[in-house]
Design a protein around this motif. Sequence first.
Motif, short mmCIF file in Angstrom:
data_model
loop_
_atom_site.label_atom_id
_atom_site.label_comp_id
_atom_site.label_asym_id
_atom_site.label_seq_id
_atom_site.Cartn_x
_atom_site.Cartn_y
_atom_site.Cartn_z
N VAL A 138 -16.49 37.46 19.24
CA VAL A 138 -17.43 37.01 18.01
C VAL A 138 -18.51 38.28 18.04
O VAL A 138 -18.88 38.76 17.09
CB VAL A 138 -18.10 35.54 18.26
N ALA A 139 -19.14 38.41 18.99
CA ALA A 139 -20.15 39.50 19.30
C ALA A 139 -19.46 40.88 18.98
O ALA A 139 -20.29 41.75 18.49
CB ALA A 139 -20.42 39.65 20.88
N SER A 140 -18.22 41.02 19.01
CA SER A 140 -17.70 42.40 18.44
C SER A 140 -17.43 42.50 17.09
O SER A 140 -16.90 43.29 16.69
CB SER A 140 -16.30 42.56 19.37
N GLY A 141 -17.56 41.13 16.42
CA GLY A 141 -17.40 41.13 14.95
C GLY A 141 -15.92 40.69 14.66
O GLY A 141 -15.61 40.94 13.42
N LEU A 142 -15.14 40.24 15.33
CA LEU A 142 -13.67 39.92 15.37
C LEU A 142 -13.77 38.56 14.12
O LEU A 142 -12.59 38.30 13.49
CB LEU A 142 -12.84 39.73 16.45
N PHE A 143 -14.53 37.58 14.67
CA PHE A 143 -14.70 36.34 14.16
C PHE A 143 -16.01 35.78 13.71
O PHE A 143 -16.90 36.54 14.19
CB PHE A 143 -13.89 35.19 14.79
N SER A 144 -16.15 34.52 13.35
CA SER A 144 -17.14 34.24 12.88
C SER A 144 -18.42 33.82 13.68
O SER A 144 -19.45 34.09 13.78
CB SER A 144 -17.27 33.30 11.76
N ARG A 145 -17.91 32.65 14.50
CA ARG A 145 -18.75 32.03 15.57
C ARG A 145 -18.03 31.52 16.63
O ARG A 145 -16.95 31.15 16.64
CB ARG A 145 -19.60 30.74 14.92
N SER A 146 -18.68 31.48 17.91
CA SER A 146 -18.06 31.04 19.16
C SER A 146 -19.00 29.68 19.58
O SER A 146 -20.33 29.89 19.13
CB SER A 146 -18.10 31.83 20.14
N LEU A 147 -18.35 28.73 19.87
CA LEU A 147 -19.07 27.50 20.24
C LEU A 147 -18.36 27.07 21.61
O LEU A 147 -17.41 27.34 22.08
CB LEU A 147 -18.86 26.44 19.16
N PRO A 148 -19.00 25.97 22.37
CA PRO A 148 -18.31 25.41 23.59
C PRO A 148 -17.21 24.69 23.03
O PRO A 148 -17.06 24.24 22.20
CB PRO A 148 -19.53 24.52 23.98
N ALA A 149 -16.21 24.62 23.82
CA ALA A 149 -14.92 24.21 23.62
C ALA A 149 -14.89 22.67 23.07
O ALA A 149 -14.42 22.36 22.24
CB ALA A 149 -14.07 24.21 24.69
N ALA A 150 -16.07 21.87 23.66
CA ALA A 150 -16.14 20.41 23.51
C ALA A 150 -16.60 20.41 21.96
O ALA A 150 -16.44 19.13 21.57
CB ALA A 150 -17.07 19.93 24.56
N GLU A 151 -17.42 21.23 21.56
CA GLU A 151 -18.10 21.07 20.17
C GLU A 151 -17.18 21.79 19.04
O GLU A 151 -17.39 21.53 17.94
CB GLU A 151 -19.51 21.73 20.29
N LEU A 152 -16.00 22.38 19.43
CA LEU A 152 -15.59 23.20 18.27
C LEU A 152 -14.90 22.47 17.24
O LEU A 152 -15.24 22.78 16.15
CB LEU A 152 -14.49 24.11 18.92
N LEU A 153 -14.16 21.58 17.45
CA LEU A 153 -13.42 20.77 16.45
C LEU A 153 -14.42 19.90 15.52
O LEU A 153 -14.28 20.08 14.44
CB LEU A 153 -12.33 19.87 16.93
N ALA A 154 -15.35 19.27 16.17
CA ALA A 154 -16.42 18.31 15.27
C ALA A 154 -16.90 19.55 14.63
O ALA A 154 -17.31 19.05 13.24
CB ALA A 154 -17.24 17.78 16.24
N PHE A 155 -17.29 20.65 14.96
CA PHE A 155 -18.07 21.61 14.06
C PHE A 155 -17.51 21.98 12.94
O PHE A 155 -17.79 22.06 11.95
CB PHE A 155 -18.79 22.57 14.99
#
Length: 259
Positions: free
Chosen positions: A172-189
């Motif tokens: 994400v920092a390199s611009g490949l994808f939109s956002r990174s999140l902790p794995a535990a929060e990913l699906l709900a978000f």
Amino acid sequence: MIDLTIADNVAEIVLNAPAKLNALDEAALTELSQAYDDAASAAADGTVRALLLRGEGRAFCAGRDISNVTPDNDDAMGYLGDLLTPLLKKMSAFPAPTFAAAQGACLGVGLGLLIATDVVYIADTAKIGSPFANLGATLDSGGHWLLTERLGAHRTLDLIYTAELMSGADAVASGLFSRSLPAAELLAFTRATAAKVASGPTQAFAASKDLVAAIRDERLGLWSAVGLENTAQAGLSKTADYAEGFAAFAAKRKPDFGR
């Protein structure tokens, strides 16, 4: 191994073979393609207004399932050209906003599925890259395009030659994808975001999706892009969503696009 559910205007497609890290063989690609066809049919009648793709277990998708493939029986072109490429094109052209929630390994075909999705939210500990140097093979599924487009030639070849994997946070920092999140929060978000978008102005979103694709694929200059935006906006000004948006603005209320 592919599950499709539809609820509250959101289609959720699940790669559901966690024991093999959701690696995809020919049969699974065919199932996945059918799931997108079914979701697209529901989108055509307004039942689906957004789509979420995810993988069950500790990985999104570790790539092609080569457990029964040998150099002697491998039909690489049949798998990539006849099955995978049409699927990726179908995913890219899906007639509603698409989201992916990606954790763990996102390699090979798994990376390609993400490239073909509108918005990718990824676990900060996910793994992205090209491990194919270890197989005597090369990156496929659009990986060369993505890495070269976003990272440049030198970093792309560095990753390919060394088989080094990037974390989701670094991707994400390199611009490949939109956002990174902790794995535990990913699906709900991701689910919450897809649900929010499903209640939005889908015709306007479709116009933006087409504009981004044209700018990316045709490498349009500024003024060519502006011209396309003008045409899209003129068309949207005649839609029910546009009328509802302006009426809600004037009334100082929240628009109801999903009515």
